[in-house]
Motif scaffolding. Structure first.
Motif: not given
Length: 118
Positions: A32-39, A44-50, A80-87, A92-97
């Motif tokens: 899953f190689m997507v730029p960090y800013k895009v992730q 944030v989009f999915f969090l607000i929408y959820g 909303s549960s699935m949208v929050i899960g997508a967020s 989760a770009s790494n385990g701590v995040h």
């Protein structure tokens, strides 16, 4: 105060954990190689929408799977549960995040679910 939407909170925890585990596996395999800013932007989009979707679900007193089967192919769950899960997945770009996003988003979801928003 009583917990009005316990099933929704439980389903949000299940979806969040599942998508967090999927993301950790993808991170380990570097598939899953997507730029960090895009992730972060998608997270944030999915969090607000959820969270907005959760307010709407509470206001209209919708059941847990109110959108099940309403897609073009009659599959999928739209709530909303699935949208929050997508967020959580995108944060989760790494385990701590991922673990931090999981904890914060579940706490927000539960806090919003406690109150009557009519």
């Amino acid at each position: 105060m009583e917990l009005r939407r316990g099933k929704n909170i439980a389903f949000t925890i299940i979806c969040g954990m599942f998508l967090l585990i999927v993301r950790m596996v993808l991170n380990i395999s570097y598939s899953f190689m997507v730029p960090y800013k895009v992730q972060i932007t998608l997270g944030v989009f999915f969090l607000i929408y959820g969270l907005a979707l959760e307010f709407w679900e509470i206001k209209n007193e919708l059941p847990l799977f109110w959108g099940a089967g309403s897609s073009i192919f009659n599959i999928g769950v739209i709530n909303s549960s699935m949208v929050i899960g997508a967020s959580i997945f995108f944060f989760a770009s790494n385990g701590v995040h991922g673990i931090c996003a999981f904890g914060i988003e579940i706490a927000l979801y539960a806090l919003i679910s406690i109150f009557e928003w009519k």
